[in-house]
Design an enzyme around this catalytic site. Structure first.
Site, mmCIF file in Angstrom:
data_model
loop_
_atom_site.group_PDB
_atom_site.id
_atom_site.type_symbol
_atom_site.label_atom_id
_atom_site.label_comp_id
_atom_site.label_asym_id
_atom_site.label_seq_id
_atom_site.Cartn_x
_atom_site.Cartn_y
_atom_site.Cartn_z
ATOM 1 N N HIS A 58 0.868 -1.172 0.000
ATOM 2 C CA HIS A 58 0.000 0.000 0.000
ATOM 3 C C HIS A 58 0.903 1.220 0.000
ATOM 4 O O HIS A 58 1.873 1.269 0.761
ATOM 5 C CB HIS A 58 -0.888 -0.011 1.246
ATOM 6 C CG HIS A 58 -2.029 0.949 1.181
ATOM 7 N ND1 HIS A 58 -1.833 2.303 1.230
ATOM 8 C CD2 HIS A 58 -3.361 0.756 1.060
ATOM 9 C CE1 HIS A 58 -3.017 2.905 1.147
ATOM 10 N NE2 HIS A 58 -3.959 1.988 1.042
ATOM 11 N N ARG B 265 -6.645 10.332 -0.113
ATOM 12 C CA ARG B 265 -6.473 10.801 -1.490
ATOM 13 C C ARG B 265 -7.815 10.901 -2.214
ATOM 14 O O ARG B 265 -8.049 11.837 -2.962
ATOM 15 C CB ARG B 265 -5.502 9.883 -2.235
ATOM 16 C CG ARG B 265 -4.044 10.148 -1.855
ATOM 17 C CD ARG B 265 -3.103 9.083 -2.399
ATOM 18 N NE ARG B 265 -3.227 7.839 -1.644
ATOM 19 C CZ ARG B 265 -3.250 6.632 -2.170
ATOM 20 N NH1 ARG B 265 -3.144 6.481 -3.476
ATOM 21 N NH2 ARG B 265 -3.384 5.565 -1.417
#
Ligand SMILES: Cc1cc2nc3c(=O)[nH]c(=O)nc-3n(C[C@H](O)[C@H](O)[C@H](O)COP(=O)(O)OP(=O)(O)OC[C@H]3O[C@@H](n4cnc5c(N)ncnc54)[C@H](O)[C@@H]3O)c2cc1C
Ligand code: SF4
Ligand code: SF4
Ligand code: FES
Lengths: 257, 635
Positions: free
Chosen positions: B252, B272
């Site tokens: 990740h 994000r």
């Protein structure tokens, strides 16, 4: 940066045990759980402790640190002075299995005693429509990570084993409130909260709210409103009459039928 | 020693999303079901999932549907996915999410009262059903409460809440039991120990569903918990089943990097999705420099366009911060290597300049809390420091898409422990929905398998005896190797030598280390008694971690291309030839790992036609493209 800390940890099993002293290295940024892990890896490989997420999300690592219920993974070492002795003991309201691990089955028992979410028969999956504002109250209670520290600290059961049978504890009284406030729940939970799950035992000193790592306002937002709903019901003459009639006719029904 | 015995129809190993959904299904089909898990009920890894569950309900953008979701999933996995799984997943995910709502889940809402959906990397439309950033908690609690509801029903019907479904919490399975030793001999049960007491326990059952999650604990920097020791992967191998895609591991892009004790802990992609941007030490939004050729026309090339996209998705392309995870992780890795890193060796992830403080606290409450409590960082006022962390394994048990059946009769798998669905890279949000879709299917598959059995397979006594000897051995070995040290060395080895970027000589070195660690693990000892002894538990888990690590390294050495969660330093490009091949790991009766190549079946005609030629041409061979042209001409 790194220093040697003094730890005093309860060790033992099956009801017997004692506090043992350890000197262990601590590095920058660490939490109490890190230190316990270092002890496991270097001094006491069989030291028992529960943990999973290490980020305050799973509610596994509940323990009492210097006598206060805390999550080991969210208690920073920087909150103590370097020469302080840090005492770590298991949760007090539950029987100890070994070291810091307690038997929390009481909580799972209570969870099973509370009737589940009961939606109306005629709503199909996908048809649910709820406004954000209407789900927010129950959402707050669903933040609960089941660390059981509120139940651990509640004075109704903390030192009163005898009350456990009749009292669900703040965690599960809050669960009743959560369902009662769910826009689609149709079950009637007010009488049972009082009569079967012991809402009446709670006299609201709020110790549960103070320990909640999720900062859920257990008393103000769940228990007090629930008490108010119960009270409304009890003194509302119409509801009172309705209850009586319903109860009598249903019990007569079962006798004759 | 006396072994506690229980008889069930289905034993589900794992109480995360996949295991609980499988157990609920098996019970609803009238099977007596046991759920066995290493932690307390409700604490499985699924509880940590943050961002959401992907399902094309079309609540926020009505243009969404299963075909768009299918395409996104295949693209994210770089066309290596088991397309049948991706199809079932995209079609069934909405029903599985709605079902949760009927069981009491309370997702965040849209203005018109439906389930709200959020943006996530690789998903064309807002698609993730969520509850703030604690979606996994909602999912697991809802399923847990559904299990309780079924138990209450059974209490009323049979006077015994545990008549049809019982949870065996803090109980670890160490061996699958079979009728005989042949690879295709049927499953007859599972064997393990109670963590609390150290007592041994044997489940007699014709069907076992593996739902044990992932393998991240073989790495130092990981978002995964202690449970992720690859038990299900190893149990399947040892029972004769096969693992596929083990070389593909998802790092990740955004794990915490500081302080050291929290290194690896996840920073959700929602940061994000909700507007957060990545910057290097020079303050540059570097992701614009890393848009790969295959995605060139789908991502914004200027900051202005990227920023406009949040409010007007019809007329703008998405910002490159939302590229699939493998791309973002590699980009961060390159920036750090080039010396443009933040003070603690990561890059900056900033949402503080992008959203008002109150909005950040509302949308990302647990991130706000996590940084404040663990790193003294206020994310509403300053950027976070982040870097890649080992997060998810795409590889797992090779299963039949429709039923979750492995190649061993009676053995099923679902969730992270199964392989194929996500190809070489999983899109965020596609795991939670995967758990529900394939958990349900595996539960149903197991029920159907039992209905077709003439008799319940019986475990050979000798197998049971061996399982007992193996489990007890570390306790008897006083003065043996310290299991914690063996574990730490394995973690360092995998982290450094089989990490994001793989070099063949390093992978070979890792394999040599693993070989040596196997010997040390076989000699690991655990002082102390049988009651809740973590040293003993770890000593047993080592076998699984080592076996799985070996599969990862071997497959990584063989696949000579870079794709998704597998990047080879010496073969930086994707190869259309390799796309058609799966690497399939098994073990021989004497414990040797063998890897063989297997052709991936071509995609069904109606599915491949969901893609356009230009896109396909970036992935497939000339022959495959010719077949596609012929197909299009025909219709
Ligand atoms: C921090 C974090 C955030 C994430 N966020 C998202 C997200 O937003 N969206 C998304 O889609 N995915 C997300 N993921 C991925 C997703 O959460 C996992 O892939 C998924 O939860 C795995 O579920 P599972 O049911 O397969 O296994 P788990 O939930 O991991 O459960 C595994 C179970 O198996 C049991 N078990 C294992 N071995 C044994 C054994 N030997 N004996 C008995 N029991 C055993 C364990 O005790 C546990 O109960 C995230 C992952 C992490 C780590
Ligand atoms: S407020 Fe009530 S439930 Fe909470 S700790 Fe006090 S007595 Fe217990
Ligand atoms: S309400 Fe708070 S203190 Fe009580 S169990 Fe839940 S998270 Fe823990
Ligand atoms: S380990 Fe999960 S809350 Fe502490």
């Amino acid at each position: 940066m790194s220093y040697k800390a003094n730890f005093r940890i309860w060790r033992g099993e099956g009801g017997e045990g004692k506090l043992e002293d350890f000197v262990v290295e601590v590095n920058e940024g660490e939490v109490v759980l890190d230190v316990i892990h270092r002890l496991q890896a270097t001094q006491t490989p069989d030291l028992a402790v529960r943990w999973n997420c290490k980020a305050g999300k799973c509610g596994s690592c509940s323990m009492e640190i210097n006598g206060r219920p805390k999550l080991g993974c969210m208690t920073r070492m920087s909150t103590f002075t370097e020469d302080e002795t840090i005492t770590v003991t298991p949760m007090r309201a539950f029987p100890v299995i070994k070291d810091l691990v307690t038997d929390v089955s009481f909580n799972y028992q209570k969870a099973r005693e509370i009737p589940s979410f009961t939606p109306p028969d005629n709503v199909q999956p996908g048809e649910y429509r709820m406004q954000q504002i209407d789900v927010e109250r129950s959402q707050e209670f669903r933040k609960c990570i089941e660390c059981f520290m509120c139940n651990n600290v509640c004075h109704v059961i903390r030192d009163h084993e005898e009350n456990k049978a009749a009292f669900a504890g703040p965690r599960f009284l809050m669960r009743i409130a959560e369902l009662d406030m769910h826009p689609y729940d149709v079950a009637d939970r007010k009488d049972s909260a009082q009569e079967e799950h012991g809402l009446g035992y709670c006299n609201i000193p709020k110790c549960c709210t103070e320990v909640c790592p999720e900062h859920i306002k257990i008393t103000d937002n769940a228990l007090i409103p629930m008490k108010e709903r119960v009270v409304d019901r009890k003194y509302d003459p119409l509801v009172w009459l309705g209850n009586k009639i319903f109860k009598r006719s249903s019990s007569t029904g079962s006798k004759t039928g | 020693m006396e072994i506690e015995r229980h008889e069930y129809d289905v034993v589900v190993i794992g109480a995360g999303g996949a295991g609980l959904r499988a157990a609920i299904e098996a019970r609803q089909q009238g099977k007596r079901t046991a759920i066995v898990c290493k932690s307390l009920f409700g604490k499985a890894h699924t509880v940590m999932a943050e961002g959401g569950a992907a399902a094309a309900m079309g609540n926020v953008n009505s243009a969404d549907n299963w075909m768009v979701h299918f395409r996104d999933t295949i693209r994210g996995g770089k066309f290596l996915n088991n397309w049948r799984m991706a199809e079932l997943h995209a079609k069934e995910a909405p029903d599985r999410v709605w079902e949760l709502e009927a069981w009491g889940a309370l997702f965040d809402r849209t203005k018109d009262g439906k389930i709200s959906q959020r943006n996530f990397g690789g998903h064309e439309y807002p698609r993730l059903a969520h509850v703030g950033d604690r979606t996994g908690l909602e999912l697991i609690r809802t399923l847990q409460q559904r299990v309780v509801a079924l138990q209450q029903e059974d209490e009323k019907l049979h006077g015994d809440a545990e008549a049809y479904i019982r949870v065996f919490a803090e109980c670890t399975i160490t061996e699958l039991l079979k009728e005989g030793s042949a690879e295709d001999s049927p499953i007859s049960g599972a064997f393990g120990y109670w963590r609390e007491t150290g007592r041994l326990v044997c489940f007699d059952a014709p069907a076992v569903v593996l739902a044990t999650g992932g393998i991240g604990k073989s790495y130092t920097v990981t978002s995964n918990s202690w449970e992720y020791t690859g038990d299900g992967h190893a149990l399947a191998l040892l029972a004769g089943a096969k693992l596929i895609n083990m070389e593909f591991i998802q790092f990740h892009p955004t794990g915490m990097v500081w302080p050291p004790s929290v290194r690896g802990i996840l920073v959700t992609e929602s940061v994000r999705g909700d507007g957060g941007v990545l910057r290097n030490s020079e303050g540059k939004r570097f992701m614009f420099d890393y848009i790969p050729e295959v995605f060139k026309d789908k991502y914004a090339t200027t900051e202005e366009e990227g920023d406009r996209w949040y409010n007007d998705q019809a007329n703008n392309r998405r910002p490159p911060e939302l590229l699939p995870r493998d791309e973002v992780a590699r980009a961060i890795n390159s920036e750090v290597k080039a010396g443009r890193d933040s003070p603690h060796g990561g890059v900056f992830l900033d949402v503080s300049t992008r959203l008002p403080a109150a909005e950040i606290v509302k949308r990302l409450p647990s991130m706000h809390h996590q940084f404040k409590e663990l790193a003294d960082v206020d994310i509403t006022a300053e950027p976070m420091e982040v870097g890649p962390t080992c997060h998810y394994v795409m590889g797992g048990v090779e299963v039949d898409a429709d039923t979750g059946a492995s190649s061993v009769p009676g053995l099923f798998a679902a969730g992270e422990v199964s392989g194929g669905m996500h190809g070489s890279n999983r899109l965020g949000g596609n795991s939670l929905s995967d758990l529900l879709v394939f958990g349900r299917r595996a539960g149903a598959g197991a029920a159907e398998y039992i209905d077709g059995l003439a008799a319940r397979p019986v475990t050979a006594e000798e197998t049971l005896k061996n399982a007992e000897i193996e489990a007890m051995a570390p306790l008897a070995r006083t003065g043996g190797e310290n299991p914690y040290e063996v574990h730490h060395e394995l973690q360092r080895t995998m982290n450094e030598l089989v990490g994001i970027i793989r070099k063949p000589e390093e992978v070979k070195e890792a394999l040599e280390v693993v070989e040596k660690l196997k010997e040390r693990a076989a000699n690991a000892g655990a002082p102390g008694g049988r009651i809740y002894n973590p040293g003993w538990h770890l000593a047993i888990d080592l076998r699984n971690m080592l076996l799985v690590s070996e599969c990862v390294a071997r497959a990584a050495l063989i696949r000579e291309e870079s794709r998704g969660g597998h990047t080879r330093d010496d073969f930086p490009g994707m190869s259309a030839e390799w796309r058609r091949k799966l690497l399939r790991c098994g073990v021989t009766p004497d414990g040797e790992v063998v890897v063989e190549e297997k052709q991936q079946p071509p995609m069904r005609d109606d599915l491949i036609k969901l893609f356009d030629r230009a896109e396909l041409s970036k992935y497939v061979t000339a022959d495959e493209l010719a077949d596609f042209d012929a197909l299009v001409k025909e219709s």
